[in-house]
Design a protein around this motif. Sequence first.
Motif, PDB file in Angstrom:
ATOM      1  N   ILE A  18      36.621   1.855  42.230  1.00  0.00           N
ATOM      2  CA  ILE A  18      35.248   1.897  42.180  1.00  0.00           C
ATOM      3  C   ILE A  18      34.678   0.530  42.179  1.00  0.00           C
ATOM      4  N   THR A  19      33.837   0.313  42.962  1.00  0.00           N
ATOM      5  CA  THR A  19      33.161  -1.268  43.279  1.00  0.00           C
ATOM      6  C   THR A  19      31.868  -1.351  42.859  1.00  0.00           C
ATOM      7  N   PRO A  20      31.535  -2.674  42.405  1.00  0.00           N
ATOM      8  CA  PRO A  20      30.104  -2.872  42.296  1.00  0.00           C
ATOM      9  C   PRO A  20      29.167  -3.287  43.145  1.00  0.00           C
ATOM     10  N   PHE A  21      27.888  -3.604  43.190  1.00  0.00           N
ATOM     11  CA  PHE A  21      27.140  -3.977  44.434  1.00  0.00           C
ATOM     12  C   PHE A  21      27.372  -5.619  44.781  1.00  0.00           C
ATOM     13  N   ASN A  22      27.612  -6.273  43.671  1.00  0.00           N
ATOM     14  CA  ASN A  22      27.548  -7.742  43.682  1.00  0.00           C
ATOM     15  C   ASN A  22      28.456  -8.612  44.608  1.00  0.00           C
ATOM     16  N   PHE A  23      29.838  -8.010  44.690  1.00  0.00           N
ATOM     17  CA  PHE A  23      30.645  -8.682  45.762  1.00  0.00           C
ATOM     18  C   PHE A  23      31.265  -7.293  46.526  1.00  0.00           C
ATOM     19  N   LEU A  83      38.915   4.888  47.974  1.00  0.00           N
ATOM     20  CA  LEU A  83      37.951   3.673  47.655  1.00  0.00           C
ATOM     21  C   LEU A  83      36.572   4.259  47.469  1.00  0.00           C
ATOM     22  N   LYS A  84      35.765   4.063  46.413  1.00  0.00           N
ATOM     23  CA  LYS A  84      34.428   4.377  46.172  1.00  0.00           C
ATOM     24  C   LYS A  84      33.633   3.116  46.221  1.00  0.00           C
ATOM     25  N   PRO A  85      33.225   2.733  47.111  1.00  0.00           N
ATOM     26  CA  PRO A  85      32.166   1.399  47.370  1.00  0.00           C
ATOM     27  C   PRO A  85      30.964   1.565  46.694  1.00  0.00           C
ATOM     28  N   SER A  86      30.112   0.471  46.283  1.00  0.00           N
ATOM     29  CA  SER A  86      28.767   0.629  45.867  1.00  0.00           C
ATOM     30  C   SER A  86      27.883   1.440  46.721  1.00  0.00           C
ATOM     31  N   GLU A  87      27.155   2.220  46.369  1.00  0.00           N
ATOM     32  CA  GLU A  87      26.256   2.839  47.192  1.00  0.00           C
ATOM     33  C   GLU A  87      24.972   1.959  47.777  1.00  0.00           C
ATOM     34  N   GLN A  88      24.943   0.820  46.995  1.00  0.00           N
ATOM     35  CA  GLN A  88      23.765  -0.008  47.460  1.00  0.00           C
ATOM     36  C   GLN A  88      24.050  -0.698  48.571  1.00  0.00           C
ATOM     37  N   PHE A 140      38.387  -0.259  38.068  1.00  0.00           N
ATOM     38  CA  PHE A 140      37.116  -0.103  38.183  1.00  0.00           C
ATOM     39  C   PHE A 140      36.372  -1.515  37.834  1.00  0.00           C
ATOM     40  N   VAL A 141      35.330  -2.165  38.628  1.00  0.00           N
ATOM     41  CA  VAL A 141      34.588  -3.247  38.450  1.00  0.00           C
ATOM     42  C   VAL A 141      33.196  -2.879  38.451  1.00  0.00           C
ATOM     43  N   GLY A 142      32.404  -3.163  37.399  1.00  0.00           N
ATOM     44  CA  GLY A 142      30.780  -2.725  37.346  1.00  0.00           C
ATOM     45  C   GLY A 142      30.415  -3.152  35.895  1.00  0.00           C
ATOM     46  N   SER A 143      29.275  -2.230  35.449  1.00  0.00           N
ATOM     47  CA  SER A 143      28.793  -2.455  34.226  1.00  0.00           C
ATOM     48  C   SER A 143      29.260  -2.203  33.065  1.00  0.00           C
ATOM     49  N   THR A 144      29.243  -2.674  32.027  1.00  0.00           N
ATOM     50  CA  THR A 144      29.994  -2.165  30.825  1.00  0.00           C
ATOM     51  C   THR A 144      29.541  -0.785  30.435  1.00  0.00           C
ATOM     52  N   MET A 152      36.922  -3.846  34.649  1.00  0.00           N
ATOM     53  CA  MET A 152      36.303  -5.077  34.634  1.00  0.00           C
ATOM     54  C   MET A 152      34.764  -4.940  34.369  1.00  0.00           C
ATOM     55  N   MET A 153      34.167  -5.637  33.337  1.00  0.00           N
ATOM     56  CA  MET A 153      32.806  -5.312  33.017  1.00  0.00           C
ATOM     57  C   MET A 153      31.826  -6.280  32.976  1.00  0.00           C
ATOM     58  N   GLY A 154      30.870  -5.897  32.090  1.00  0.00           N
ATOM     59  CA  GLY A 154      29.676  -7.041  32.136  1.00  0.00           C
ATOM     60  C   GLY A 154      29.781  -8.251  31.517  1.00  0.00           C
ATOM     61  N   ARG A 156      26.338 -12.712  39.451  1.00  0.00           N
ATOM     62  CA  ARG A 156      27.574 -12.754  39.402  1.00  0.00           C
ATOM     63  C   ARG A 156      28.169 -12.395  38.188  1.00  0.00           C
ATOM     64  N   CYS A 157      29.093 -11.932  37.926  1.00  0.00           N
ATOM     65  CA  CYS A 157      29.768 -11.444  36.647  1.00  0.00           C
ATOM     66  C   CYS A 157      30.238 -12.682  35.876  1.00  0.00           C
ATOM     67  N   MET A 158      30.597 -13.692  36.644  1.00  0.00           N
ATOM     68  CA  MET A 158      30.923 -14.934  36.137  1.00  0.00           C
ATOM     69  C   MET A 158      29.670 -16.295  36.269  1.00  0.00           C
ATOM     70  N   GLU A 178      21.228  -9.101  26.036  1.00  0.00           N
ATOM     71  CA  GLU A 178      21.612  -8.274  27.170  1.00  0.00           C
ATOM     72  C   GLU A 178      22.003  -9.166  28.390  1.00  0.00           C
ATOM     73  N   GLU A 179      22.796  -8.638  29.347  1.00  0.00           N
ATOM     74  CA  GLU A 179      23.386  -9.107  30.378  1.00  0.00           C
ATOM     75  C   GLU A 179      22.110  -9.184  31.212  1.00  0.00           C
ATOM     76  N   ILE A 180      21.365 -10.258  31.840  1.00  0.00           N
ATOM     77  CA  ILE A 180      20.265 -10.210  32.725  1.00  0.00           C
ATOM     78  C   ILE A 180      20.580  -9.967  33.853  1.00  0.00           C
ATOM     79  N   SER A 200      45.518 -13.856  37.621  1.00  0.00           N
ATOM     80  CA  SER A 200      44.927 -12.545  37.669  1.00  0.00           C
ATOM     81  C   SER A 200      43.704 -12.977  37.091  1.00  0.00           C
ATOM     82  N   PHE A 201      42.816 -11.953  37.235  1.00  0.00           N
ATOM     83  CA  PHE A 201      41.380 -12.121  36.594  1.00  0.00           C
ATOM     84  C   PHE A 201      41.736 -11.413  35.407  1.00  0.00           C
ATOM     85  N   THR A 202      41.169 -12.257  34.369  1.00  0.00           N
ATOM     86  CA  THR A 202      41.442 -12.026  33.187  1.00  0.00           C
ATOM     87  C   THR A 202      40.494 -12.272  31.766  1.00  0.00           C
TER      88      THR A 202
END
Length: 506
Positions: A156-161, A182-187, A233-237, A257-259, A290-292, A390-392, A457-459
Amino acid sequence: MNKFDQANPTVATVKLLIDGAFVESTTNDWRPVVNPATQAVLARVPFATHAEVDAAVAAAAEAFKTWRKTPIGTRARIFLKYQQLIREHMGELAALLTAEQGKTLPDAEGDVFRGLEVVEHAAAIGNLQLGELANNVANGVDTYTLLQPLGVCAGITPFNFPAMIPLWMFPMAIATGNTFVLKPSEQDPMVTMRLVELALEAGIPKGVLNVVHGGEDVVNALCDHPTIKAISFVGSTRVGTHVYQRATLAGKRAQCMMGAKNHAVVLPDANKEQTLNALAGAAFGAAGQRCMAASTAVLVGEASRWIPDLVAKARTLKVNAGTEAGTDVGPLISCAARDRVEALIAAGVEQGATLELDGRKPSVPGFDDGNFVGPTIFSGVQPGMRIYDEEIFGPVLVILAADSLDDAIALVNANPNGNGTAVFTQSGAAARRFQEDIDVGQVGINVPIPVPVPLFSFTGSRASKLGDLGPYGKQVIQFYTQTKTVTQRWFDDETLSAGVNTTIHL
Ligand code: NAD
């Protein structure tokens, strides 16, 4: 604001991929895919039905029966071909990505490229999915391990990448012998779908990779589905925490992997020009989505004097559509995202932070309808203010002051998030102390966005991550495989039976 007609037949539809065929969804629930610089509706994306989710999972389960036994060289060669196809289509993929996501064309190429690196790594699967063997663990007995695929896995993936993050997931899952839904971001699902088309062209057999679109209902159906063994999953917390709890309750492996709220700590001995360039690039690049992103600067001691120079640099960044040459900051993904970021800026002012640079409502000739917010900088920020807590996820840099490196480390460690952090200094001793004592999963030393290449790996850590193994790299081999240990003994004719042995010894 775009007008969207659910049934408008003139707008192209995004297809599902089920059992090797790109099919039109039978759903009545469609959402627009919108160009964030113009509000043009680029396509309609379906929110798939439960029957469609079931069909995708069933196709993946059927394909697993043969794919799990496909020779490792066959699997590797598909990804060798796939990396070549992605390279050949780089320009087309980047253009599609910019149209639906908004980031600049060079940054869109970077998005594709960081995913391509994972595909290259997947092509080396022959060296990665190796077991271990211990000879003579007892008399005439050897023990060895098999790293076997799990079965049907889902992502399940987010919109930003929309290129990189799907490529974090399905290549390594499939290379290790699993099949995937795979369930991509609907955006912004269009570039993801083009990458999926290229994956089939590279030779991924039917049913091995499937795609369903949708939101909460589809994600819940994947978390609950008894056939699915693991969810990435990658996306918001908020959503990631829900996915982790729901998927693990259903007995699945999950990695989420979250906010984030990434702090860049600047010591006064840092190279000023390099540091300010790095900060501006990492805070405002990709419009801060970007999450980073380095969204929080902690200026230690005399480094606080650099604020006017940082503001001057941020002012020079060009806000424009991602398609326009020389653009530094593109639009935010949606009108709702822009409204949220503007509201957080207003909250920062209300709660007493100093607005050093206000990027709200920039003039962008030719793109009056775009979701633009320009670089924005606050100083005098404190924990407890919404712009800190908050994560802006917009082009907003918040600046805090610290008296010493120790104070800065304590501040970062008190923040619940642990995705990324960086220290800027010319002192090896200070950098080493930072690396030792900071409680964040990815650390940059004079590197503002320390996302590891796929050899690692992403850590991310703490509130930025649930599950112990990260996506891509070494850890994901463990995530997508079950270790089986085999202990074997062979009797030859000369072996004398010692009779029945009821002790635990081999
Ligand atoms: P999001 O959580 O809104 O969406 C992620 C996915 O979850 C999408 O596919 C979406 O359709 C689905 N979803 C949305 N609402 C849902 C719900 N209520 N129930 C179930 N599924 C739902 O995230 P986003 O806005 O697309 O992406 C931005 C976020 O992702 C930021 O918080 C960012 O930090 C984070 N992110 C983290 C990383 C990382 O590696 N840590 C990388 C990229 C993005």
